[in-house]
Design a protein around this motif. Structure first.
Motif, PDB file in Angstrom:
ATOM      1  N   PHE A 144     -11.303   9.202   3.556  1.00 61.27           N
ATOM      2  CA  PHE A 144      -9.433   9.118   3.106  1.00 61.27           C
ATOM      3  C   PHE A 144      -9.350   8.947   1.984  1.00 61.27           C
ATOM      4  CE2 PHE A 144     -11.265   6.039   7.170  1.00 61.27           C
ATOM      5  CZ  PHE A 144     -10.326   6.726   7.602  1.00 61.27           C
ATOM      6  N   PRO A 145      -9.040  10.305   1.415  1.00 55.91           N
ATOM      7  CA  PRO A 145      -8.999  10.867  -0.139  1.00 55.91           C
ATOM      8  C   PRO A 145      -7.440  10.386  -0.473  1.00 55.91           C
ATOM      9  CG  PRO A 145      -9.248  13.172   1.112  1.00 55.91           C
ATOM     10  CD  PRO A 145      -9.682  11.658   2.092  1.00 55.91           C
ATOM     11  N   ALA A 146      -6.666  10.441   0.691  1.00 54.59           N
ATOM     12  CA  ALA A 146      -5.257  10.405   0.214  1.00 54.59           C
ATOM     13  C   ALA A 146      -4.448   9.735   0.380  1.00 54.59           C
ATOM     14  CB  ALA A 146      -4.617  11.493   0.778  1.00 54.59           C
ATOM     15  N   VAL A 147      -5.477   8.251  -0.273  1.00 61.37           N
ATOM     16  CA  VAL A 147      -5.735   6.706   0.165  1.00 61.37           C
ATOM     17  C   VAL A 147      -6.424   6.674  -1.002  1.00 61.37           C
ATOM     18  CG1 VAL A 147      -4.740   4.378   0.966  1.00 61.37           C
ATOM     19  CG2 VAL A 147      -4.481   6.800   2.078  1.00 61.37           C
ATOM     20  N   PHE A 148      -7.532   6.174  -0.741  1.00 55.52           N
ATOM     21  CA  PHE A 148      -8.459   5.817  -1.603  1.00 55.52           C
ATOM     22  C   PHE A 148      -9.000   6.925  -2.519  1.00 55.52           C
ATOM     23  CE2 PHE A 148      -8.880   3.922   2.912  1.00 55.52           C
ATOM     24  CZ  PHE A 148      -8.420   2.693   2.474  1.00 55.52           C
ATOM     25  N   MET A 149      -8.250   7.754  -2.905  1.00 55.28           N
ATOM     26  CA  MET A 149      -9.744   8.465  -4.295  1.00 55.28           C
ATOM     27  C   MET A 149      -8.677   8.430  -5.177  1.00 55.28           C
ATOM     28  SD  MET A 149     -11.789  11.064  -5.230  1.00 55.28           S
ATOM     29  CE  MET A 149     -10.681  12.122  -3.587  1.00 55.28           C
ATOM     30  N   ILE A 150     -10.225   7.898  -5.939  1.00 51.14           N
ATOM     31  CA  ILE A 150     -10.468   7.203  -7.609  1.00 51.14           C
ATOM     32  C   ILE A 150     -10.290   8.095  -8.037  1.00 51.14           C
ATOM     33  CG2 ILE A 150     -10.849   6.458  -9.396  1.00 51.14           C
ATOM     34  CD1 ILE A 150     -13.050   5.065  -6.983  1.00 51.14           C
TER      35      ILE A 150
ATOM     36  N   ASN B 138      -9.782   5.544 -14.909  1.00 55.29           N
ATOM     37  CA  ASN B 138     -10.015   4.801 -14.873  1.00 55.29           C
ATOM     38  C   ASN B 138      -9.379   3.905 -15.338  1.00 55.29           C
ATOM     39  OD1 ASN B 138      -9.633   4.560 -18.023  1.00 55.29           O
ATOM     40  ND2 ASN B 138     -10.780   5.797 -18.695  1.00 55.29           N
ATOM     41  N   CYS B 139     -10.109   2.385 -15.094  1.00 65.98           N
ATOM     42  CA  CYS B 139      -9.289   1.047 -14.813  1.00 65.98           C
ATOM     43  C   CYS B 139      -8.467   0.618 -16.422  1.00 65.98           C
ATOM     44  CB  CYS B 139     -10.743  -0.227 -15.098  1.00 65.98           C
ATOM     45  SG  CYS B 139     -10.847  -0.550 -12.870  1.00 65.98           S
ATOM     46  N   ASN B 140      -8.544   1.406 -17.668  1.00 70.64           N
ATOM     47  CA  ASN B 140      -7.995   1.168 -19.337  1.00 70.64           C
ATOM     48  C   ASN B 140      -6.656   1.912 -18.550  1.00 70.64           C
ATOM     49  OD1 ASN B 140      -7.670   2.328 -21.975  1.00 70.64           O
ATOM     50  ND2 ASN B 140      -8.613   0.380 -22.382  1.00 70.64           N
ATOM     51  N   GLU B 141      -7.072   3.512 -18.652  1.00 66.86           N
ATOM     52  CA  GLU B 141      -5.651   4.201 -17.939  1.00 66.86           C
ATOM     53  C   GLU B 141      -5.010   3.353 -16.855  1.00 66.86           C
ATOM     54  OE1 GLU B 141      -7.255   8.765 -17.858  1.00 66.86           O
ATOM     55  OE2 GLU B 141      -7.636   7.167 -16.464  1.00 66.86           O
ATOM     56  N   ALA B 142      -5.628   3.132 -15.864  1.00 64.84           N
ATOM     57  CA  ALA B 142      -4.759   2.906 -14.664  1.00 64.84           C
ATOM     58  C   ALA B 142      -4.042   0.909 -15.578  1.00 64.84           C
ATOM     59  CB  ALA B 142      -6.012   1.832 -13.775  1.00 64.84           C
ATOM     60  N   GLY B 143      -4.584   0.474 -16.125  1.00 64.89           N
ATOM     61  CA  GLY B 143      -3.706  -0.634 -16.809  1.00 64.89           C
ATOM     62  C   GLY B 143      -3.077  -0.235 -17.465  1.00 64.89           C
ATOM     63  N   ALA B 144      -2.598   1.010 -17.992  1.00 65.20           N
ATOM     64  CA  ALA B 144      -1.319   0.973 -17.937  1.00 65.20           C
ATOM     65  C   ALA B 144      -0.422   1.373 -17.985  1.00 65.20           C
ATOM     66  CB  ALA B 144      -1.477   2.826 -19.575  1.00 65.20           C
ATOM     67  N   TYR B 145      -0.410   1.276 -16.330  1.00 65.76           N
ATOM     68  CA  TYR B 145       1.165   1.636 -15.778  1.00 65.76           C
ATOM     69  C   TYR B 145       1.787   0.802 -15.649  1.00 65.76           C
ATOM     70  CZ  TYR B 145      -1.086   5.995 -14.519  1.00 65.76           C
ATOM     71  OH  TYR B 145      -1.170   7.485 -14.749  1.00 65.76           O
ATOM     72  N   ARG B 146       3.088   0.348 -15.299  1.00 64.80           N
ATOM     73  CA  ARG B 146       3.528  -0.884 -15.680  1.00 64.80           C
ATOM     74  C   ARG B 146       4.850  -0.809 -13.774  1.00 64.80           C
ATOM     75  NH1 ARG B 146       0.200  -2.708 -17.945  1.00 64.80           N
ATOM     76  NH2 ARG B 146       1.117  -3.655 -20.360  1.00 64.80           N
TER      77      ARG B 146
ATOM     78  N   VAL C  17       1.336  -1.666   0.324  1.00 64.40           N
ATOM     79  CA  VAL C  17       0.354  -0.133  -0.145  1.00 64.40           C
ATOM     80  C   VAL C  17       0.905   0.757   0.131  1.00 64.40           C
ATOM     81  CG1 VAL C  17      -1.530   0.919   1.820  1.00 64.40           C
ATOM     82  CG2 VAL C  17      -2.106  -0.860   1.113  1.00 64.40           C
ATOM     83  N   GLY C  18       1.977   1.072   1.068  1.00 63.23           N
ATOM     84  CA  GLY C  18       2.979   2.457   0.721  1.00 63.23           C
ATOM     85  C   GLY C  18       3.715   2.894  -0.889  1.00 63.23           C
ATOM     86  N   GLY C  19       4.166   1.446  -1.315  1.00 65.04           N
ATOM     87  CA  GLY C  19       4.714   1.594  -3.049  1.00 65.04           C
ATOM     88  C   GLY C  19       3.765   1.985  -3.543  1.00 65.04           C
ATOM     89  N   ALA C  20       2.025   1.535  -3.577  1.00 62.82           N
ATOM     90  CA  ALA C  20       1.094   2.220  -3.843  1.00 62.82           C
ATOM     91  C   ALA C  20       1.010   3.619  -4.039  1.00 62.82           C
ATOM     92  CB  ALA C  20      -0.255   1.824  -4.416  1.00 62.82           C
ATOM     93  N   LEU C  21       1.493   3.845  -3.153  1.00 57.79           N
ATOM     94  CA  LEU C  21       0.635   5.826  -2.739  1.00 57.79           C
ATOM     95  C   LEU C  21       2.047   6.651  -3.008  1.00 57.79           C
ATOM     96  CD1 LEU C  21      -0.809   5.354   0.914  1.00 57.79           C
ATOM     97  CD2 LEU C  21      -1.517   6.128  -1.482  1.00 57.79           C
ATOM     98  N   VAL C  22       3.374   6.064  -3.013  1.00 57.16           N
ATOM     99  CA  VAL C  22       5.117   6.821  -3.792  1.00 57.16           C
ATOM    100  C   VAL C  22       4.640   7.108  -5.144  1.00 57.16           C
ATOM    101  CG1 VAL C  22       7.022   6.548  -3.726  1.00 57.16           C
ATOM    102  CG2 VAL C  22       6.092   5.701  -1.655  1.00 57.16           C
ATOM    103  N   ALA C  23       3.576   5.788  -5.477  1.00 52.59           N
ATOM    104  CA  ALA C  23       3.671   5.896  -6.965  1.00 52.59           C
ATOM    105  C   ALA C  23       3.224   6.734  -7.414  1.00 52.59           C
ATOM    106  CB  ALA C  23       3.401   3.907  -7.408  1.00 52.59           C
ATOM    107  N   GLN C  24       1.375   6.834  -6.591  1.00 47.72           N
ATOM    108  CA  GLN C  24       0.198   7.676  -7.013  1.00 47.72           C
ATOM    109  C   GLN C  24       1.329   8.909  -6.621  1.00 47.72           C
ATOM    110  OE1 GLN C  24      -3.385   6.950  -4.791  1.00 47.72           O
ATOM    111  NE2 GLN C  24      -4.253   9.052  -5.402  1.00 47.72           N
ATOM    112  N   HIS C  25       1.403   9.110  -4.959  1.00 49.39           N
ATOM    113  CA  HIS C  25       1.552  11.006  -4.804  1.00 49.39           C
ATOM    114  C   HIS C  25       2.518  11.274  -5.977  1.00 49.39           C
ATOM    115  CE1 HIS C  25      -2.114  10.640  -2.975  1.00 49.39           C
ATOM    116  NE2 HIS C  25      -1.516  10.430  -2.205  1.00 49.39           N
ATOM    117  N   VAL C  26       3.898  10.535  -5.779  1.00 51.39           N
ATOM    118  CA  VAL C  26       4.980  11.075  -5.988  1.00 51.39           C
ATOM    119  C   VAL C  26       5.620  11.099  -7.230  1.00 51.39           C
ATOM    120  CG1 VAL C  26       8.124  10.929  -6.165  1.00 51.39           C
ATOM    121  CG2 VAL C  26       6.293  10.688  -4.135  1.00 51.39           C
ATOM    122  N   TYR C  27       4.775   9.395  -8.104  1.00 50.69           N
ATOM    123  CA  TYR C  27       4.991   9.505  -9.912  1.00 50.69           C
ATOM    124  C   TYR C  27       3.743   9.685 -10.784  1.00 50.69           C
ATOM    125  CZ  TYR C  27       9.057   7.445  -8.071  1.00 50.69           C
ATOM    126  OH  TYR C  27      11.056   7.423  -7.445  1.00 50.69           O
ATOM    127  N   GLY C  28       2.929   9.785  -9.704  1.00 51.84           N
ATOM    128  CA  GLY C  28       1.616  10.340 -10.331  1.00 51.84           C
ATOM    129  C   GLY C  28       1.146   9.306 -11.058  1.00 51.84           C
TER     130      GLY C  28
END
Length: 173
Positions: free
Chosen positions: A125-131, A134-142, A25-36
């Motif tokens: 908890f928007p910082a953790v659970f804000m959508i 869409n799934c197509n966009e999220a599926g493009a991240y590696r 979860v921490g890695g996902a949050l770093v990926a979201q908030h630091v790497y977009g």
């Protein structure tokens, strides 16, 4: 023989598994908030499941460390039941995200959205659970060449394997 030996250290392994889920979860949050990296509803649902699995593992592991055998073994077996159920749920979510949701343009108001709204996670908890995607966009991240939901599915599979091993392990005499 070595595979069975690590099961004897179940309280520590429970704590380690709980920490691994928190690290995911921490890695996902770093990926979201630091790497977009923008999460979709299925990503958020998997985060929530990892947090619940972590809480179950850390509480169960902490309790089991305080207890003596055979009560310790019973406590670990009791923790294994929700661990297996939550892991299967997470594995289903990761598989669905990869095989179905990531192929569609919109995954809004699907099962993941409804669950997140039911528990009011985005508002609380928007910082953790804000959508934010869409799934197509999220599926493009590696990450290291694999989609995030594959990594998530692998961790859910590990949790499931450990939970099943504890449930099916013969009691020590």
């Amino acid at each position: 023989m070595a595979a069975v030996r690590w099961l004897n250290h179940h309280p520590r392994l429970l704590v380690l598994l709980g920490l691994a889920c928190l690290a995911a979860v921490g890695g996902a949050l770093v990926a979201q908030h630091v790497y977009g990296v923008k999460p979709c509803p299925w990503c958020i649902l998997q985060r929530a499941l990892f947090i619940v699995i972590s809480a179950v593992c850390l509480l169960g592991g902490g309790l089991a460390l305080l207890l003596r055998s055979p009560v310790r073994e019973l406590a670990v077996r009791l923790v294994a039941v929700p661990l297996v159920l939550l892991s299967v749920s997470g594995l289903v979510a990761a598989t669905y995200q990869h095989e179905v949701a990531a192929q569609s343009e919109s995954c809004a108001m699907g099962a993941a959205d409804r669950i997140i709204q039911f528990f009011d996670l985005e508002e609380r908890f928007p910082a953790v659970f804000m959508i934010t995607a869409n799934c197509n966009e999220a599926g493009a991240y590696r990450l290291l060449g694999l989609p995030y939901e594959i990594w998530s599915g692998l961790l859910f599979a590990l949790c499931l394997a450990i939970g099943l091993a504890w449930m099916l392990k013969r009691p020590t005499k």
